[in-house]
Each structure stands twice: as structure tokens, then as C-alpha cells.
Design a protein around this motif. Structure first.
Motif, PDB file in Angstrom:
ATOM      1  N   HIS A   1       0.812  -1.223   0.000  1.00 59.49           N
ATOM      2  CA  HIS A   1       0.000   0.000   0.000  1.00 59.49           C
ATOM      3  C   HIS A   1       0.844   1.271   0.000  1.00 59.49           C
ATOM      4  CE1 HIS A   1       0.651  -0.768   4.294  1.00 59.49           C
ATOM      5  NE2 HIS A   1       0.478   0.529   4.462  1.00 59.49           N
ATOM      6  N   GLU A   2       1.975   1.270   0.702  1.00 60.45           N
ATOM      7  CA  GLU A   2       2.804   2.480   0.727  1.00 60.45           C
ATOM      8  C   GLU A   2       3.354   2.801  -0.665  1.00 60.45           C
ATOM      9  OE1 GLU A   2       5.716   2.862   3.811  1.00 60.45           O
ATOM     10  OE2 GLU A   2       4.279   2.297   5.385  1.00 60.45           O
ATOM     11  N   GLN A   3       3.790   1.793  -1.388  1.00 57.92           N
ATOM     12  CA  GLN A   3       4.319   2.027  -2.734  1.00 57.92           C
ATOM     13  C   GLN A   3       3.216   2.482  -3.682  1.00 57.92           C
ATOM     14  OE1 GLN A   3       7.680   1.980  -3.486  1.00 57.92           O
ATOM     15  NE2 GLN A   3       6.869   3.108  -5.240  1.00 57.92           N
ATOM     16  N   LEU A   4       2.025   1.904  -3.556  1.00 52.62           N
ATOM     17  CA  LEU A   4       0.896   2.330  -4.392  1.00 52.62           C
ATOM     18  C   LEU A   4       0.593   3.816  -4.178  1.00 52.62           C
ATOM     19  CD1 LEU A   4      -1.539  -0.697  -3.920  1.00 52.62           C
ATOM     20  CD2 LEU A   4      -0.328  -0.069  -6.014  1.00 52.62           C
ATOM     21  N   VAL A   5       0.565   4.225  -2.918  1.00 49.18           N
ATOM     22  CA  VAL A   5       0.269   5.622  -2.594  1.00 49.18           C
ATOM     23  C   VAL A   5       1.383   6.537  -3.104  1.00 49.18           C
ATOM     24  CG1 VAL A   5      -0.007   7.271  -0.699  1.00 49.18           C
ATOM     25  CG2 VAL A   5      -1.242   5.081  -0.657  1.00 49.18           C
ATOM     26  N   ARG A   6       2.627   6.162  -2.870  1.00 48.96           N
ATOM     27  CA  ARG A   6       3.751   6.987  -3.339  1.00 48.96           C
ATOM     28  C   ARG A   6       3.738   7.132  -4.867  1.00 48.96           C
ATOM     29  NH1 ARG A   6       7.032   8.194   0.840  1.00 48.96           N
ATOM     30  NH2 ARG A   6       7.001   6.780   2.621  1.00 48.96           N
ATOM     31  N   ASP A   7       3.444   6.044  -5.577  1.00 47.34           N
ATOM     32  CA  ASP A   7       3.372   6.106  -7.038  1.00 47.34           C
ATOM     33  C   ASP A   7       2.241   7.028  -7.483  1.00 47.34           C
ATOM     34  OD1 ASP A   7       5.518   4.364  -7.232  1.00 47.34           O
ATOM     35  OD2 ASP A   7       4.284   2.611  -7.723  1.00 47.34           O
TER      36      ASP A   7
END
Length: 142
Positions: A38-44
Motif C-alpha cells: 500500500h505504501e508504494q501504491l500511494v507513493r506512485d
């Protein structure tokens, strides 16, 4: 002036007109598997929307947790694994403007809806605060 003020009251009243979701409504949706990335999805997602994505302060405050948002006259039905994020981005002059909340709804490894943020309106900001509160991270200014 009264006309503008009454318009704001009407919007606020419409945004607040809802009843809590029933257990049946909440059980009728498929949240899918809990997102591990989820953190990578949000950052992207934010990378192409922030003024200064490299130096923006992104705080993951709560989630992922199953989150259900009823349909109202101002927002569509939203559900998924909710993630509350507080963001402090730099403005075009290079200064930080202060934190604001965003709530991301994730299903099947994708962000399917977002409340809050610079591209959203005042209603979206209100829903982002409510979502963060429901996820366990009430938004307060420092």
C-alpha cells in the motif's frame, strides 16, 4: 453575502445527510486481499500529483483497514482497504504549506478512489478527515 453563506450551508447539509451503513451493505462488498504494498501504491499515485514529490513529507497514519463509505448526493459509494495519509508538500515558492489528510481506497492491488488532496474539493477534504478519523488517525493541525 447571505446567498453565498446559504449555499455553503446547503452543501454542508447535503454532505452530512446519511445514515450509518447496515451490516448487510458492508457485507455485500468484496474488499479483496489486504494490500501488502500500500505504501508504494500511494507513493506512485502521489509522484505525479505533488509539487515536489522528492521532498514532500508523506506520513502513513493508519491502515490498511477495511473502509466503507456510503453513497451520498456528493460522493459515490467507495470501499476497499483504506489508508490514511498526511501530506505536507512544498508550494511553487518552495515552502511547506502544512499537512493535509488524504484517504486512499485500495482493491485488488490498485487505488480505486481517493478523498482529499490538492486536486479534490472542500467536500473531498471533509471526507478525507472523516475517513482518517474512522481509520484511527484523526486529523489535527500541529
Amino acid at each position: 453575502m447571505w446567498l453565498a453563506f446559504s449555499g455553503v450551508l446547503a452543501v454542508a447539509a447535503l454532505g452530512g445527510c446519511k445514515t450509518p451503513p447496515t451490516q448487510e451493505e458492508m457485507k455485500g462488498v468484496n474488499y479483496g486481499p489486504r494490500p501488502e504494498n500500500h505504501e508504494q501504491l500511494v507513493r506512485d499515485y502521489l509522484k505525479v500529483r505533488l509539487t515536489d514529490p522528492v521532498n514532500a513529507i508523506i506520513e502513513f497514519r493508519a491502515g490498511p483497514k477495511q473502509l466503507f463509505q456510503q453513497q451520498t448526493s456528493l460522493r459515490d459509494l467507495r470501499w476497499g482497504w483504506g489508508v490514511c495519509v498526511w501530506i505536507n508538500d512544498k508550494n511553487t515558492r518552495g515552502a511547506y504549506d502544512g499537512f493535509y489528510p488524504m484517504v486512499f481506497f485500495i482493491r485488488e492491488g490498485k487505488i480505486v478512489a481517493v478523498n482529499g488532496g490538492e486536486q479534490d474539493n472542500i467536500i473531498g477534504a471533509r471526507y478525507a478527515r472523516a475517513g482518517c478519523n474512522e481509520l484511527g488517525a484523526p486529523f489535527t493541525t500541529r
